[in-house]
Design a protein around this motif. Sequence first.
Motif, PDB file in Angstrom:
ATOM      1  N   MET A  98       2.149  -0.793  -6.324  1.00 30.75           N
ATOM      2  CA  MET A  98       0.844  -0.169  -6.369  1.00 30.75           C
ATOM      3  C   MET A  98       1.051   1.339  -6.519  1.00 30.75           C
ATOM      4  N   LYS A  99       0.483   1.899  -7.583  1.00 28.63           N
ATOM      5  CA  LYS A  99       0.681   3.317  -7.866  1.00 28.63           C
ATOM      6  C   LYS A  99      -0.575   4.165  -7.675  1.00 28.63           C
ATOM      7  N   ASN A 100      -1.772   3.580  -7.890  1.00 31.97           N
ATOM      8  CA  ASN A 100      -3.022   4.336  -7.830  1.00 31.97           C
ATOM      9  C   ASN A 100      -4.080   3.562  -7.048  1.00 31.97           C
ATOM     10  N   ILE A 101      -4.661   4.243  -6.071  1.00 33.12           N
ATOM     11  CA  ILE A 101      -5.717   3.651  -5.242  1.00 33.12           C
ATOM     12  C   ILE A 101      -6.958   4.517  -5.373  1.00 33.12           C
ATOM     13  N   LEU A 102      -8.072   3.891  -5.705  1.00 33.50           N
ATOM     14  CA  LEU A 102      -9.337   4.606  -5.836  1.00 33.50           C
ATOM     15  C   LEU A 102     -10.165   4.386  -4.572  1.00 33.50           C
ATOM     16  N   VAL A 103     -10.661   5.478  -3.992  1.00 34.09           N
ATOM     17  CA  VAL A 103     -11.548   5.408  -2.826  1.00 34.09           C
ATOM     18  C   VAL A 103     -12.939   5.774  -3.318  1.00 34.09           C
ATOM     19  N   ALA A 104     -13.834   4.794  -3.311  1.00 33.47           N
ATOM     20  CA  ALA A 104     -15.202   5.002  -3.788  1.00 33.47           C
ATOM     21  C   ALA A 104     -16.075   5.429  -2.610  1.00 33.47           C
ATOM     22  N   ILE A 105     -16.498   6.685  -2.621  1.00 27.37           N
ATOM     23  CA  ILE A 105     -17.314   7.237  -1.538  1.00 27.37           C
ATOM     24  C   ILE A 105     -18.777   7.241  -1.991  1.00 27.37           C
ATOM     25  N   ASP A 106     -19.611   6.592  -1.198  1.00 31.80           N
ATOM     26  CA  ASP A 106     -21.038   6.584  -1.489  1.00 31.80           C
ATOM     27  C   ASP A 106     -21.742   7.643  -0.646  1.00 31.80           C
ATOM     28  N   ARG A 107     -21.412   7.680   0.634  1.00 34.21           N
ATOM     29  CA  ARG A 107     -22.032   8.632   1.561  1.00 34.21           C
ATOM     30  C   ARG A 107     -20.965   9.419   2.300  1.00 34.21           C
ATOM     31  N   LYS A 108     -21.271  10.648   2.577  1.00 32.89           N
ATOM     32  CA  LYS A 108     -20.346  11.540   3.271  1.00 32.89           C
ATOM     33  C   LYS A 108     -19.915  10.960   4.627  1.00 32.89           C
ATOM     34  N   GLN A 109     -20.842  10.295   5.318  1.00 29.63           N
ATOM     35  CA  GLN A 109     -20.562   9.742   6.637  1.00 29.63           C
ATOM     36  C   GLN A 109     -19.495   8.645   6.594  1.00 29.63           C
ATOM     37  N   GLU A 110     -19.326   7.983   5.456  1.00 28.94           N
ATOM     38  CA  GLU A 110     -18.359   6.891   5.322  1.00 28.94           C
ATOM     39  C   GLU A 110     -16.961   7.389   4.993  1.00 28.94           C
ATOM     40  N   ALA A 111     -16.874   8.587   4.480  1.00 34.15           N
ATOM     41  CA  ALA A 111     -15.636   9.076   3.884  1.00 34.15           C
ATOM     42  C   ALA A 111     -14.438   9.016   4.824  1.00 34.15           C
ATOM     43  N   GLU A 112     -14.597   9.484   6.037  1.00 34.58           N
ATOM     44  CA  GLU A 112     -13.480   9.539   6.980  1.00 34.58           C
ATOM     45  C   GLU A 112     -12.855   8.159   7.172  1.00 34.58           C
ATOM     46  N   GLN A 113     -13.696   7.174   7.384  1.00 31.97           N
ATOM     47  CA  GLN A 113     -13.227   5.814   7.625  1.00 31.97           C
ATOM     48  C   GLN A 113     -12.540   5.223   6.388  1.00 31.97           C
ATOM     49  N   LEU A 114     -13.137   5.411   5.220  1.00 24.50           N
ATOM     50  CA  LEU A 114     -12.575   4.864   3.990  1.00 24.50           C
ATOM     51  C   LEU A 114     -11.272   5.552   3.606  1.00 24.50           C
ATOM     52  N   ILE A 115     -11.252   6.861   3.714  1.00 27.71           N
ATOM     53  CA  ILE A 115     -10.045   7.610   3.360  1.00 27.71           C
ATOM     54  C   ILE A 115      -8.902   7.243   4.302  1.00 27.71           C
ATOM     55  N   ALA A 116      -9.196   7.089   5.591  1.00 27.26           N
ATOM     56  CA  ALA A 116      -8.152   6.717   6.559  1.00 27.26           C
ATOM     57  C   ALA A 116      -7.518   5.373   6.190  1.00 27.26           C
ATOM     58  N   LYS A 117      -8.329   4.410   5.823  1.00 28.17           N
ATOM     59  CA  LYS A 117      -7.802   3.093   5.432  1.00 28.17           C
ATOM     60  C   LYS A 117      -6.980   3.208   4.159  1.00 28.17           C
ATOM     61  N   ALA A 118      -7.455   3.975   3.196  1.00 29.36           N
ATOM     62  CA  ALA A 118      -6.732   4.145   1.937  1.00 29.36           C
ATOM     63  C   ALA A 118      -5.406   4.879   2.152  1.00 29.36           C
ATOM     64  N   VAL A 119      -5.378   5.851   3.057  1.00 31.51           N
ATOM     65  CA  VAL A 119      -4.148   6.586   3.361  1.00 31.51           C
ATOM     66  C   VAL A 119      -3.098   5.637   3.935  1.00 31.51           C
ATOM     67  N   GLU A 120      -3.513   4.737   4.820  1.00 31.04           N
ATOM     68  CA  GLU A 120      -2.587   3.740   5.373  1.00 31.04           C
ATOM     69  C   GLU A 120      -1.885   2.982   4.254  1.00 31.04           C
ATOM     70  N   ILE A 121      -2.664   2.505   3.314  1.00 30.79           N
ATOM     71  CA  ILE A 121      -2.126   1.711   2.212  1.00 30.79           C
ATOM     72  C   ILE A 121      -1.279   2.587   1.287  1.00 30.79           C
ATOM     73  N   ALA A 122      -1.747   3.788   1.006  1.00 31.03           N
ATOM     74  CA  ALA A 122      -1.029   4.693   0.109  1.00 31.03           C
ATOM     75  C   ALA A 122       0.347   5.065   0.668  1.00 31.03           C
ATOM     76  N   LYS A 123       0.422   5.286   1.958  1.00 28.32           N
ATOM     77  CA  LYS A 123       1.708   5.626   2.573  1.00 28.32           C
ATOM     78  C   LYS A 123       2.696   4.471   2.458  1.00 28.32           C
ATOM     79  N   LEU A 124       2.193   3.257   2.637  1.00 26.45           N
ATOM     80  CA  LEU A 124       3.070   2.083   2.544  1.00 26.45           C
ATOM     81  C   LEU A 124       3.610   1.884   1.134  1.00 26.45           C
ATOM     82  N   SER A 125       2.778   2.169   0.152  1.00 25.36           N
ATOM     83  CA  SER A 125       3.175   1.900  -1.235  1.00 25.36           C
ATOM     84  C   SER A 125       3.503   3.165  -2.035  1.00 25.36           C
ATOM     85  N   LYS A 126       3.454   4.321  -1.371  1.00 27.42           N
ATOM     86  CA  LYS A 126       3.695   5.617  -2.042  1.00 27.42           C
ATOM     87  C   LYS A 126       2.773   5.792  -3.254  1.00 27.42           C
ATOM     88  N   ALA A 127       1.530   5.424  -3.063  1.00 34.92           N
ATOM     89  CA  ALA A 127       0.534   5.486  -4.138  1.00 34.92           C
ATOM     90  C   ALA A 127      -0.230   6.807  -4.096  1.00 34.92           C
TER      91      ALA A 127
END
Length: 151
Positions: free
Chosen positions: A1-30
């Motif tokens: 996995m090289k590229n992960i897209l985080v789709a942000i709809d509302r500012k309030q959701e961003a922290e939670q979504l980005i945190a989950k995506a960072v977990e995955i990105a670190k594991l796969s160096k994406a």
Amino acid sequence: MKNILVAIDRKQEAEQLIAKAVEIAKLSKAKLWIIHVTEPDPDDFLAREAGPQYVYDKRSEKRKEEAAIIQEWVEALKKENEVEAEGLLIEGPVIKSLRKITEKHQIDLVVAGHRKKNFLYSLFTANKKKDLVDELNIPLLAVPLDKKHLK
């Protein structure tokens, strides 16, 4: 996995979504792509002339604020999490815009938020998550959003 897209709809959701995506990105160096899709301006000159100027000015100001927030998230990711990231603010229909971005940047996974809706609401609205999966033809991680983060 090289590229992960985080789709942000509302500012309030961003922290939670980005945190989950960072977990995955670190594991796969994406690389993370933080995306927010906003409504487009009318394309034709006549449609633009029909509305008052303050509407367009307000929409323009809102876009500048959204773009600045996205860049703040990207800079924070680069500093704190040692994750490669880019941010994009895109105008247009959500699903069509996301499809273009996933193809252009060869996205391997889309991370999006999920809010529980009641049965009556779901009867009268489209299922965007299902449409995204059907249209993009790549994996979609639907992250259940905490209600405490959405207020």
